[in-house]
Design an enzyme around this catalytic site. Structure first.
Site, PDB file in Angstrom:
ATOM      1  N   TYR A   1      34.386 -40.278-132.534  1.00 32.44           N
ATOM      2  CA  TYR A   1      33.879 -39.526-131.385  1.00 32.44           C
ATOM      3  C   TYR A   1      34.429 -38.100-131.362  1.00 32.44           C
ATOM      4  O   TYR A   1      33.666 -37.124-131.284  1.00 32.44           O
ATOM      5  CB  TYR A   1      34.243 -40.250-130.092  1.00 32.44           C
ATOM      6  CG  TYR A   1      33.817 -39.533-128.843  1.00 32.44           C
ATOM      7  CD1 TYR A   1      32.506 -39.610-128.398  1.00 32.44           C
ATOM      8  CD2 TYR A   1      34.724 -38.776-128.099  1.00 32.44           C
ATOM      9  CE1 TYR A   1      32.103 -38.942-127.247  1.00 32.44           C
ATOM     10  CE2 TYR A   1      34.330 -38.108-126.948  1.00 32.44           C
ATOM     11  CZ  TYR A   1      33.016 -38.192-126.522  1.00 32.44           C
ATOM     12  OH  TYR A   1      32.622 -37.529-125.392  1.00 32.44           O
TER      13      TYR A   1
ATOM     14  N   ASP B   1      15.273 -40.796-124.507  1.00 33.48           N
ATOM     15  CA  ASP B   1      16.333 -41.801-124.593  1.00 33.48           C
ATOM     16  C   ASP B   1      15.801 -42.989-125.378  1.00 33.48           C
ATOM     17  O   ASP B   1      14.630 -43.006-125.785  1.00 33.48           O
ATOM     18  CB  ASP B   1      16.809 -42.226-123.200  1.00 33.48           C
ATOM     19  CG  ASP B   1      18.300 -42.525-123.174  1.00 33.48           C
ATOM     20  OD1 ASP B   1      18.765 -43.324-124.019  1.00 33.48           O
ATOM     21  OD2 ASP B   1      19.008 -41.981-122.306  1.00 33.48           O
TER      22      ASP B   1
ATOM     23  N   ALA C   1      18.399 -41.146-119.617  1.00 31.04           N
ATOM     24  CA  ALA C   1      18.302 -42.399-118.858  1.00 31.04           C
ATOM     25  C   ALA C   1      19.610 -42.840-118.233  1.00 31.04           C
ATOM     26  O   ALA C   1      19.629 -43.814-117.470  1.00 31.04           O
ATOM     27  CB  ALA C   1      17.762 -43.513-119.760  1.00 31.04           C
TER      28      ALA C   1
ATOM     29  N   ASP D   1      15.156 -43.165-131.100  1.00 33.30           N
ATOM     30  CA  ASP D   1      16.518 -43.506-131.506  1.00 33.30           C
ATOM     31  C   ASP D   1      17.051 -42.383-132.385  1.00 33.30           C
ATOM     32  O   ASP D   1      16.654 -42.237-133.548  1.00 33.30           O
ATOM     33  CB  ASP D   1      16.506 -44.828-132.277  1.00 33.30           C
ATOM     34  CG  ASP D   1      17.893 -45.281-132.701  1.00 33.30           C
ATOM     35  OD1 ASP D   1      18.862 -44.520-132.501  1.00 33.30           O
ATOM     36  OD2 ASP D   1      18.011 -46.393-133.250  1.00 33.30           O
ATOM     37  N   LEU D   2      17.950 -41.575-131.849  1.00 35.06           N
ATOM     38  CA  LEU D   2      18.438 -40.400-132.565  1.00 35.06           C
ATOM     39  C   LEU D   2      19.460 -40.738-133.641  1.00 35.06           C
ATOM     40  O   LEU D   2      19.957 -39.832-134.320  1.00 35.06           O
ATOM     41  CB  LEU D   2      19.025 -39.392-131.578  1.00 35.06           C
ATOM     42  CG  LEU D   2      18.034 -38.829-130.559  1.00 35.06           C
ATOM     43  CD1 LEU D   2      18.715 -37.794-129.677  1.00 35.06           C
ATOM     44  CD2 LEU D   2      16.820 -38.230-131.249  1.00 35.06           C
TER      45      LEU D   2
ATOM     46  N   LYS E   1      32.301 -34.576-131.985  1.00 39.76           N
ATOM     47  CA  LYS E   1      32.183 -33.563-130.943  1.00 39.76           C
ATOM     48  C   LYS E   1      32.757 -32.223-131.417  1.00 39.76           C
ATOM     49  O   LYS E   1      32.211 -31.151-131.100  1.00 39.76           O
ATOM     50  CB  LYS E   1      32.900 -34.027-129.674  1.00 39.76           C
ATOM     51  CG  LYS E   1      32.202 -35.187-128.970  1.00 39.76           C
ATOM     52  CD  LYS E   1      30.809 -34.815-128.482  1.00 39.76           C
ATOM     53  CE  LYS E   1      30.173 -35.890-127.622  1.00 39.76           C
ATOM     54  NZ  LYS E   1      28.826 -35.523-127.160  1.00 39.76           N
TER      55      LYS E   1
ATOM     56  N   SER F   1      32.771 -32.198-125.584  1.00 42.57           N
ATOM     57  CA  SER F   1      33.773 -32.994-124.876  1.00 42.57           C
ATOM     58  C   SER F   1      35.131 -32.318-125.032  1.00 42.57           C
ATOM     59  O   SER F   1      35.382 -31.617-126.030  1.00 42.57           O
ATOM     60  CB  SER F   1      33.844 -34.412-125.444  1.00 42.57           C
ATOM     61  OG  SER F   1      34.985 -35.100-124.977  1.00 42.57           O
TER      62      SER F   1
ATOM     63  N   GLY G   1      24.055 -41.635-117.200  1.00 41.01           N
ATOM     64  CA  GLY G   1      25.185 -40.720-117.221  1.00 41.01           C
ATOM     65  C   GLY G   1      24.848 -39.287-116.882  1.00 41.01           C
ATOM     66  O   GLY G   1      24.043 -38.989-115.989  1.00 41.01           O
ATOM     67  N   ILE G   2      25.441 -38.370-117.633  1.00 43.20           N
ATOM     68  CA  ILE G   2      25.270 -36.943-117.383  1.00 43.20           C
ATOM     69  C   ILE G   2      23.832 -36.514-117.635  1.00 43.20           C
ATOM     70  O   ILE G   2      23.286 -35.673-116.913  1.00 43.20           O
ATOM     71  CB  ILE G   2      26.255 -36.141-118.258  1.00 43.20           C
ATOM     72  CG1 ILE G   2      27.703 -36.419-117.819  1.00 43.20           C
ATOM     73  CG2 ILE G   2      25.964 -34.646-118.167  1.00 43.20           C
ATOM     74  CD1 ILE G   2      28.755 -35.881-118.763  1.00 43.20           C
TER      75      ILE G   2
END
Length: 255
Positions: A149, A33, A11, A42-43, A153, A111, A13-14
């Site tokens: 974050y 999403d 839904a 909701d993941l 990643k 990332s 961004g990328i």
């Protein structure tokens, strides 16, 4: 040939850019999403992860391409829950659907932050698949900007490299890779870089000498290719689409 793709984080961004590209190319996309998607899930929760798999099963028994683009950058435990456990649950839960495809491919959005320092205790919780411990540790390091974050990643990129060559993935004909973008012009970044001093600081941390900050469409094109049938032999790789950031930061040290 039309293929069926599942794209998480569809839904915005990328993920949204990738969904739009695949639809434009004539493929069927099942978007996932928290809202405005074919599957709303909701993941960050075990229930949401199960809902994703169950919902896909109601729509198809075959997934040709899986693109895990859902992710968060908040300094909060939910980032650990979505970025690592949500991604792994998606990969593992939909692997049987991929195995039914003649040319199955899976790509994870990592990332360039995988290059940054990781929190050892949080990384250990991730790799031990101890979500409760990960939540506790993430809560303890919310005062360290970006630590949750970058660690999440790195953990998911390591999972990709560890599992891609195994019988369940490569042995089943499923290519599994991770794309590691540098800075991308998403709504979050565009707000931050309005201040020149912030932009300078960000580019010092993530130097991008080739063409500067990327657009979401730049990353979408790569995701679509690696998730497509043209990719016959690339697996277990972390592909940096970062304008030269990884090369600038690490040089030849990893060769």
């Amino acid at each position: 040939m039309s293929r069926t793709y599942v794209v998480t984080g569809s839904a915005s961004g990328i993920g949204q850019a990738t969904t739009n590209l695949l639809v434009k190319l004539g493929h069927t996309v099942i978007g996932v999403d928290r809202s405005h998607a074919n599957i709303v899930a909701d993941l960050s929760t075990a229930d949401g992860r199960k809902e994703l798999v169950d919902a896909v099963a109601k729509l198809t028994d075959t997934v040709d391409g899986l693109i895990c683009a859902a992710g968060l950058g908040l300094d909060a435990p939910v980032t650990a829950q979505v970025n690592y456990y949500g991604t792994l649950a998606t990969l593992i839960g939909l692997r049987p659907f991929l195995a039914n495809s003649a040319a199955p491919r899976a790509v994870v959005l990592a990332s360039v932050a995988v290059l940054f320092d990781a929190d050892a205790d949080l990384l250990g919780a991730f790799e031990g698949y101890d979500e409760a411990a990960a939540i506790v540790r993430a809560e303890a390091i919310t005062d360290q900007p970006g630590a949750i974050y970058s660690t999440s990643k790195r953990a998911v990129a390591r999972w990709v490299k560890r599992h891609a060559p195994t019988s369940e993935w490569a042995g089943a004909g499923i290519a599994l890779n991770a794309i590691a973008p540098g800075m991308v012009m998403t709504p979050m970044i565009s707000e931050q870089i309005k201040l020149p001093e912030v932009r300078r600081a960000m580019l010092e941390r993530v130097p991008m000498p080739l063409n500067g900050i990327a657009e979401a469409d730049d990353i979408a094109r790569a995701l679509a290719w690696f998730a497509g049938p043209e990719n016959t032999h690339i697996t277990g790789q972390i592909i940096y689409i970062d304008g030269g950031a990884e090369a600038s930061l690490r040089g030849v040290g990893t060769l």
